[in-house]
Design a protein around this motif. Structure first.
Motif, PDB file in Angstrom:
ATOM      1  N   ARG A 186      -4.316  -1.055  -2.974  1.00  0.00           N
ATOM      2  CA  ARG A 186      -5.365  -0.803  -1.984  1.00  0.00           C
ATOM      3  C   ARG A 186      -6.020  -2.089  -1.516  1.00  0.00           C
ATOM      4  O   ARG A 186      -6.415  -2.223  -0.374  1.00  0.00           O
ATOM      5  CB  ARG A 186      -6.418   0.141  -2.558  1.00  0.00           C
ATOM      6  CG  ARG A 186      -7.485   0.502  -1.536  1.00  0.00           C
ATOM      7  CD  ARG A 186      -8.339   1.624  -1.987  1.00  0.00           C
ATOM      8  NE  ARG A 186      -9.111   1.244  -3.165  1.00  0.00           N
ATOM      9  CZ  ARG A 186      -9.972   2.029  -3.763  1.00  0.00           C
ATOM     10  NH1 ARG A 186     -10.176   3.247  -3.321  1.00  0.00           N
ATOM     11  NH2 ARG A 186     -10.634   1.626  -4.821  1.00  0.00           N
ATOM     12  N   LYS A 187      -6.114  -3.053  -2.431  1.00  0.00           N
ATOM     13  CA  LYS A 187      -6.752  -4.317  -2.071  1.00  0.00           C
ATOM     14  C   LYS A 187      -6.004  -5.449  -2.756  1.00  0.00           C
ATOM     15  O   LYS A 187      -5.659  -5.362  -3.931  1.00  0.00           O
ATOM     16  CB  LYS A 187      -8.220  -4.313  -2.509  1.00  0.00           C
ATOM     17  CG  LYS A 187      -8.995  -5.509  -2.036  1.00  0.00           C
ATOM     18  CD  LYS A 187     -10.463  -5.381  -2.407  1.00  0.00           C
ATOM     19  CE  LYS A 187     -11.219  -6.615  -1.940  1.00  0.00           C
ATOM     20  NZ  LYS A 187     -12.589  -6.617  -2.419  1.00  0.00           N
ATOM     21  N   TRP A 191       0.841  -1.201   0.000  1.00  0.00           N
ATOM     22  CA  TRP A 191       0.000   0.000   0.000  1.00  0.00           C
ATOM     23  C   TRP A 191       0.881   1.258   0.000  1.00  0.00           C
ATOM     24  O   TRP A 191       0.734   2.134  -0.855  1.00  0.00           O
ATOM     25  CB  TRP A 191      -0.939   0.009   1.204  1.00  0.00           C
ATOM     26  CG  TRP A 191      -1.423   1.377   1.552  1.00  0.00           C
ATOM     27  CD1 TRP A 191      -1.166   2.077   2.694  1.00  0.00           C
ATOM     28  CD2 TRP A 191      -2.223   2.252   0.746  1.00  0.00           C
ATOM     29  NE1 TRP A 191      -1.742   3.325   2.631  1.00  0.00           N
ATOM     30  CE2 TRP A 191      -2.399   3.455   1.450  1.00  0.00           C
ATOM     31  CE3 TRP A 191      -2.789   2.136  -0.524  1.00  0.00           C
ATOM     32  CZ2 TRP A 191      -3.128   4.525   0.934  1.00  0.00           C
ATOM     33  CZ3 TRP A 191      -3.521   3.209  -1.045  1.00  0.00           C
ATOM     34  CH2 TRP A 191      -3.693   4.381  -0.312  1.00  0.00           C
ATOM     35  N   GLU A 192       1.789   1.357   0.968  1.00  0.00           N
ATOM     36  CA  GLU A 192       2.567   2.577   1.140  1.00  0.00           C
ATOM     37  C   GLU A 192       3.482   2.872  -0.051  1.00  0.00           C
ATOM     38  O   GLU A 192       3.624   4.019  -0.452  1.00  0.00           O
ATOM     39  CB  GLU A 192       3.428   2.482   2.408  1.00  0.00           C
ATOM     40  CG  GLU A 192       2.618   2.512   3.683  1.00  0.00           C
ATOM     41  CD  GLU A 192       3.475   2.344   4.929  1.00  0.00           C
ATOM     42  OE1 GLU A 192       4.728   2.308   4.814  1.00  0.00           O
ATOM     43  OE2 GLU A 192       2.888   2.230   6.017  1.00  0.00           O
ATOM     44  N   GLU A 231      -5.798  -6.858  -6.376  1.00  0.00           N
ATOM     45  CA  GLU A 231      -7.195  -6.734  -6.785  1.00  0.00           C
ATOM     46  C   GLU A 231      -7.579  -5.297  -7.120  1.00  0.00           C
ATOM     47  O   GLU A 231      -8.464  -5.076  -7.935  1.00  0.00           O
ATOM     48  CB  GLU A 231      -8.104  -7.273  -5.671  1.00  0.00           C
ATOM     49  CG  GLU A 231      -7.888  -8.757  -5.406  1.00  0.00           C
ATOM     50  CD  GLU A 231      -8.632  -9.252  -4.179  1.00  0.00           C
ATOM     51  OE1 GLU A 231      -9.413  -8.481  -3.568  1.00  0.00           O
ATOM     52  OE2 GLU A 231      -8.418 -10.420  -3.813  1.00  0.00           O
ATOM     53  N   ASP A 232      -6.905  -4.323  -6.473  1.00  0.00           N
ATOM     54  CA  ASP A 232      -7.233  -2.925  -6.727  1.00  0.00           C
ATOM     55  C   ASP A 232      -6.034  -2.051  -6.370  1.00  0.00           C
ATOM     56  O   ASP A 232      -5.367  -2.287  -5.368  1.00  0.00           O
ATOM     57  CB  ASP A 232      -8.452  -2.507  -5.905  1.00  0.00           C
ATOM     58  CG  ASP A 232      -8.972  -1.125  -6.276  1.00  0.00           C
ATOM     59  OD1 ASP A 232      -8.832  -0.726  -7.455  1.00  0.00           O
ATOM     60  OD2 ASP A 232      -9.512  -0.437  -5.390  1.00  0.00           O
ATOM     61  N   MET A 233      -5.792  -1.048  -7.217  1.00  0.00           N
ATOM     62  CA  MET A 233      -4.705  -0.094  -6.982  1.00  0.00           C
ATOM     63  C   MET A 233      -5.234   1.319  -7.149  1.00  0.00           C
ATOM     64  O   MET A 233      -6.220   1.535  -7.839  1.00  0.00           O
ATOM     65  CB  MET A 233      -3.570  -0.310  -7.984  1.00  0.00           C
ATOM     66  CG  MET A 233      -2.843  -1.608  -7.802  1.00  0.00           C
ATOM     67  SD  MET A 233      -1.504  -1.804  -8.995  1.00  0.00           S
ATOM     68  CE  MET A 233      -0.402  -0.485  -8.515  1.00  0.00           C
ATOM     69  N   VAL A 234      -4.540   2.260  -6.517  1.00  0.00           N
ATOM     70  CA  VAL A 234      -4.878   3.673  -6.654  1.00  0.00           C
ATOM     71  C   VAL A 234      -3.620   4.452  -7.009  1.00  0.00           C
ATOM     72  O   VAL A 234      -2.501   3.990  -6.786  1.00  0.00           O
ATOM     73  CB  VAL A 234      -5.523   4.234  -5.361  1.00  0.00           C
ATOM     74  CG1 VAL A 234      -6.868   3.565  -5.086  1.00  0.00           C
ATOM     75  CG2 VAL A 234      -4.600   4.085  -4.173  1.00  0.00           C
ATOM     76  N   ASP A 235      -3.821   5.636  -7.570  1.00  0.00           N
ATOM     77  CA  ASP A 235      -2.687   6.476  -7.953  1.00  0.00           C
ATOM     78  C   ASP A 235      -2.216   7.389  -6.830  1.00  0.00           C
ATOM     79  O   ASP A 235      -1.111   7.924  -6.885  1.00  0.00           O
ATOM     80  CB  ASP A 235      -3.041   7.315  -9.176  1.00  0.00           C
ATOM     81  CG  ASP A 235      -3.189   6.455 -10.425  1.00  0.00           C
ATOM     82  OD1 ASP A 235      -2.537   5.389 -10.495  1.00  0.00           O
ATOM     83  OD2 ASP A 235      -3.961   6.845 -11.322  1.00  0.00           O
ATOM     84  N   THR A 236      -3.049   7.585  -5.814  1.00  0.00           N
ATOM     85  CA  THR A 236      -2.685   8.413  -4.674  1.00  0.00           C
ATOM     86  C   THR A 236      -2.423   7.501  -3.487  1.00  0.00           C
ATOM     87  O   THR A 236      -3.341   6.847  -2.990  1.00  0.00           O
ATOM     88  CB  THR A 236      -3.814   9.419  -4.346  1.00  0.00           C
ATOM     89  OG1 THR A 236      -4.073  10.207  -5.504  1.00  0.00           O
ATOM     90  CG2 THR A 236      -3.417  10.322  -3.197  1.00  0.00           C
TER      91      THR A 236
END
Length: 152
Positions: free
Chosen positions: A78-79, A72-73, A114-119
């Motif tokens: 995110r998941k 995550w960091e 399963e899920d990623m974010v840009d922030t």
């Protein structure tokens, strides 16, 4: 005579000079399967070389949870689902702020993304890249990690 003195002092001082191995946990993030499998690499903050997310133990988290926290960091995962057990280990020397190298053993956990974010916390400090495992193995430096990637 000199050789015996050097040998004696070397044997005597060696335990005091040996640095114990430290422990980290790493996330080998992946998606897809077969020929479409990709692994996620990030750049290190210090040298900009390609690595996988990894970090020191965190009080209150087990090893696979630490791997997820680092994913995550450092990469914005995110998941995902981390393997319950490490899929392998690799060792490297980490240079501390003091400049001294410390041997580190790293437990590698597979993380199905399963899920990623840009922030994410270190987004401004790192670059992410999805790569075929064999290509990723050519991009990183640690030989034991190269072997793990080639087995993906």
């Amino acid at each position: 005579m000199i050789d015996r003195l050097v040998s004696f002092w070397g044997d005597y001082l060696s335990p005091f000079l040996h640095r114990p191995e430290k422990l980290q946990m790493a996330a080998l993030c992946h998606r897809g399967s077969g020929a479409k499998r990709r692994v996620l690499l990030v750049t290190s903050r210090g040298s900009g070389r390609w690595i996988i997310p990894k970090g020191w133990p965190i009080r209150g988290l087990n090893s696979s949870e630490v791997a997820m926290q680092e994913a995550w960091e450092e990469a914005g995962v995110r998941k995902g689902r981390a393997s319950a057990e490490p899929i392998g280990t690799f060792s490297y020397d980490k240079e501390l702020d003091s400049g001294l190298p410390v041997p580190v053993k790293t437990l590698v956990y597979a993380v199905e993304v399963e899920d990623m974010v840009d922030t994410f916390p270190e987004a401004d400090e790192r670059t992410r890249k999805w790569a075929k495992p064999e290509d990723a193995a050519e991009m990183i430096q640690e030989d034991e990690l190269k072997d793990i990637l080639r087995q993906m």
